[in-house]
Scaffold this motif. Structure first.
Motif, PDB file in Angstrom:
ATOM      1  N   UNK B 161     -16.757  12.790 -23.828  1.00 35.34           N
ATOM      2  CA  UNK B 161     -16.348  14.091 -23.284  1.00 35.34           C
ATOM      3  C   UNK B 161     -17.489  14.748 -22.508  1.00 35.34           C
ATOM      4  N   UNK B 162     -18.730  14.471 -22.924  1.00 32.99           N
ATOM      5  CA  UNK B 162     -19.868  15.043 -22.213  1.00 32.99           C
ATOM      6  C   UNK B 162     -20.157  14.271 -20.933  1.00 32.99           C
ATOM      7  N   UNK B 163     -19.839  12.968 -20.936  1.00 34.33           N
ATOM      8  CA  UNK B 163     -20.131  12.154 -19.753  1.00 34.33           C
ATOM      9  C   UNK B 163     -19.280  12.616 -18.562  1.00 34.33           C
ATOM     10  N   UNK B 206     -21.541  22.720 -18.236  1.00 32.32           N
ATOM     11  CA  UNK B 206     -20.121  22.451 -18.491  1.00 32.32           C
ATOM     12  C   UNK B 206     -19.961  21.458 -19.635  1.00 32.32           C
ATOM     13  N   UNK B 207     -20.791  20.416 -19.632  1.00 39.05           N
ATOM     14  CA  UNK B 207     -20.692  19.413 -20.694  1.00 39.05           C
ATOM     15  C   UNK B 207     -20.997  20.045 -22.048  1.00 39.05           C
ATOM     16  N   UNK B 264     -15.850  31.714 -27.668  1.00 36.47           N
ATOM     17  CA  UNK B 264     -16.780  30.754 -27.047  1.00 36.47           C
ATOM     18  C   UNK B 264     -16.246  30.313 -25.688  1.00 36.47           C
ATOM     19  N   UNK B 265     -14.944  29.991 -25.636  1.00 37.44           N
ATOM     20  CA  UNK B 265     -14.381  29.504 -24.382  1.00 37.44           C
ATOM     21  C   UNK B 265     -14.485  30.577 -23.305  1.00 37.44           C
ATOM     22  N   UNK B 266     -14.226  31.839 -23.668  1.00 41.87           N
ATOM     23  CA  UNK B 266     -14.300  32.915 -22.682  1.00 41.87           C
ATOM     24  C   UNK B 266     -15.732  33.114 -22.200  1.00 41.87           C
ATOM     25  N   UNK B 267     -16.684  33.142 -23.154  1.00 39.05           N
ATOM     26  CA  UNK B 267     -18.081  33.357 -22.780  1.00 39.05           C
ATOM     27  C   UNK B 267     -18.566  32.215 -21.882  1.00 39.05           C
ATOM     28  N   UNK B 268     -18.319  30.972 -22.330  1.00 41.84           N
ATOM     29  CA  UNK B 268     -18.749  29.827 -21.527  1.00 41.84           C
ATOM     30  C   UNK B 268     -18.026  29.813 -20.192  1.00 41.84           C
ATOM     31  N   UNK B 269     -16.739  30.192 -20.236  1.00 39.80           N
ATOM     32  CA  UNK B 269     -15.970  30.214 -19.003  1.00 39.80           C
ATOM     33  C   UNK B 269     -16.576  31.170 -17.993  1.00 39.80           C
ATOM     34  N   UNK B 277     -14.712  23.911 -16.795  1.00 36.38           N
ATOM     35  CA  UNK B 277     -14.350  23.678 -18.196  1.00 36.38           C
ATOM     36  C   UNK B 277     -13.055  22.910 -18.306  1.00 36.38           C
ATOM     37  N   UNK B 278     -12.075  23.320 -17.501  1.00 34.64           N
ATOM     38  CA  UNK B 278     -10.796  22.647 -17.605  1.00 34.64           C
ATOM     39  C   UNK B 278     -10.823  21.317 -16.875  1.00 34.64           C
ATOM     40  N   UNK B 279     -11.847  21.112 -16.067  1.00 36.94           N
ATOM     41  CA  UNK B 279     -11.956  19.860 -15.320  1.00 36.94           C
ATOM     42  C   UNK B 279     -12.037  18.642 -16.208  1.00 36.94           C
TER      43      UNK B 279
END
Lengths: 284, 282
Positions: B161-163, B206-207, B264-269, B277-279
């Motif tokens: 998932x990180x790659x 993003x990763x 977390x998703x909102x902050x990172x977003x 993120x959704x990529x």
């Protein structure tokens, strides 16, 4: 050509990536060693399962001289066979329903994209929310309508988890299609259904196949929702593997895992090969 | 395109609406129901949320969850960076090989991977046997059915998932920029440090965000490889529900986990951009 300086002529011939590589340096060596380690880390665990599945002991052990298929034969008997049939049945039904719903939605949103973002986000939610939270919601629903530990209840849970993935495959397929196709078909007198069946569906059949495939896999591998909503009647393959891992290591798990590794490898190689041949067709 | 209002209505009713309606009834309303459970079982009130705020055991679980997720993120993004970096400068064949060994575990069920790690890491597993035979250790190391086991399994799960986001950020780096750096006299290290690495920072972000948010909700891998000794939030929900039959607390923990992931998703977003993120699903 001979008037060109040597260096730039060489540079012009070398492929782009190669030109950036010096012949020898420490960073390259180190990162290559790291790559090998990473590859071993990613692959080794997967590969040790394969010999284990051919062990000849009743318990999980590497084959000691004699290879045997006894753990595979176990898959054809009693509990495992019924689990495999249950899982296959669920995956096929979930795949078909999920593809149908995703097809309708993707067609509609392609024709009428006004609330596209909001509606799509709603449908993708089960993919974004942690699986345990989804499992809780589906457990709640099952408890309310008395469908815990039934094929219908578990299948519905699988459907919720599969729909986002099905939809993504369909949306990708439709993103390459021009709506003038629809207008042409309608202007020649075809109704909505006829247009869908005879004009649109043939154009997105790769997307439909992908959509079915994704939903099938999601259902076939679904663990968390199944653990929450099943018990004694519904025991899918992942649920049986989970039971076989929690307290001791059931060697039949090695056999079923080897089969799944083999299938995964074949699918991946076929895709790589096809990707090779028509490089312009993107795949997942 | 203009469709008559009659046509629009039909498209909504026949094509668009069935799917969101099913998700609404079959998924979103039950989630509200779970919220209801957390406030009403066994008696109405916010006692479960008070417990979560007060209870030391639950604090341990939450801290352990954050600790394991952070370590998982650090380690798996580092490994993934290395893989993506080699991929960026590999030839066609090399790239395919790298893709194959990243994608094979990616497509394998997490159960099978957990099984593999149990086989390798248990007391009489391959790793311990090798270490014993080589005389490196005198008695087997406790590598699995504890926090370390959970961490190893999670890193293995998260590397692919990180790659993916790293690959897409490295793919966009123009060869010309790197050549320019080299031709202006930058040594390999200087080129990597001053040109290549800064360009991959969005990919790294993003990763990391993807892995961290994903890790928060992990259930199967830590439950199997942690052996009950490293229960993270997700597993503790399962334990509350099915071992302690405390549905109210289980539901409340589930709501808390959902909120943590959402925040977390909102902050990172905001930091990284939602498209990236959704990529990961592409």
């Amino acid at each position: 050509m001979s008037s060109l300086p040597t260096v730039s002529r060489l540079a012009a011939q070398a492929p782009a990536a190669a030109r950036l590589k010096p012949r020898f340096d420490v960073a390259r060596l180190l990162s290559f060693a790291g790559l090998l380690l990473a590859a071993a880390f990613l692959l080794l665990p997967v590969l040790v399962i394969v010999p284990l599945s051919f062990g000849d002991q009743r318990y999980l052990a590497f084959p000691d001289g004699a290879w045997s298929l006894r753990h595979y034969l176990e898959l054809l008997s009693g509990g495992w066979l019924s689990s495999i049939l249950q899982s296959l049945g669920l995956a096929i039904v979930v795949g078909v329903i999920s593809t149908a719903l995703a097809l309708l939605f993707a067609t509609g949103i392609w024709l009428e994209p006004r609330h596209r973002i909001a509606l799509t986000t709603v449908v993708l939610l089960p993919m974004i929310v942690p699986q345990v939270v989804s499992a809780m919601s589906i457990y709640y629903l099952g408890a309310k309508v008395q469908q815990l530990d039934t094929l219908l209840g578990v299948g519905f849970g699988h459907l919720m988890m599969a729909l986002p993935y099905s939809l993504i495959a369909m949306l990708v397929a439709y993103s390459r299609l021009d709506t003038s196709l629809y207008k042409a078909s309608r202007s020649m007198g075809a109704g909505l259904w006829m247009t869908l069946r005879q004009v649109l569906m043939p154009n997105v059949r790769v997307g439909m196949a992908g959509s079915f495939f994704m939903a099938f896999i999601m259902s076939w591998e679904e663990v968390v929702v199944t653990l929450f909503t099943s018990g004694l009647n519904v025991i899918t393959v992942p649920k049986r593997i989970w039971d076989g891992l929690r307290y001791n290591l059931d060697p039949a798990v090695a056999a079923v895992s080897t089969l799944m590794i083999f299938i995964t490898l074949v699918v991946l190689l076929v895709r790589l090969y096809r990707h090779d041949r028509n490089a312009d067709t993107p795949g997942r | 395109m203009r469709l008559g209002s009659q046509g629009t209505l039909r498209i909504y009713a026949l094509l668009i609406l069935p799917l969101p309606v099913i998700i609404l009834v079959g998924y979103l309303l039950p989630t509200v129901g779970v919220l209801g459970w957390s406030l009403s079982l066994p008696q109405p009130g916010v006692q479960h949320y008070a417990t979560i705020i007060d209870n030391a055991t639950i604090h341990t679980v939450i801290w352990r969850t954050l600790r394991i997720c952070l370590l998982t993120t650090l380690i798996s993004v580092t490994i993934a960076y290395l893989i993506a970096y080699r991929w960026r400068f590999a030839s066609g064949r090399g790239r395919q090989l790298i893709e194959l060994f990243v994608l094979l575990p990616f497509w394998l069920s997490m159960l099978i991977r957990a099984f593999a790690w149990l086989v390798l890491l248990r007391n009489d597993g391959l790793v311990n046997q090798s270490l014993l035979t080589l005389g490196i250790v005198d008695e087997p190391l406790a590598l699995v059915r504890n926090e370390l086991g959970a961490l190893i399994g999670m890193v293995h799960f998260m590397v692919p998932y990180a790659v993916l986001p790293l690959l897409s950020s490295m793919r966009q780096i123009d060869d010309g920029l790197l050549r320019a750096a080299s031709s202006l006299g930058a040594r390999r290290w200087a080129m990597l440090r001053d040109v290549f690495f800064p360009l991959t920072v969005p990919g790294v972000a993003a990763a990391s965000a993807t892995v961290f948010v994903f890790s928060l909700g992990c259930f199967v891998t830590p439950a199997l490889l942690g052996g009950g000794k490293a229960a993270m939030l997700a597993e503790s929900i399962y334990i509350q529900m099915f071992q302690l039959s405390n549905w109210g607390l289980g539901a409340a923990l589930s709501i808390v986990l959902m909120l943590m992931v959402a925040v977390c998703a909102l902050v990172f977003g905001k930091l990284v951009g939602f498209a990236r993120l959704t990529g990961r699903t592409a």
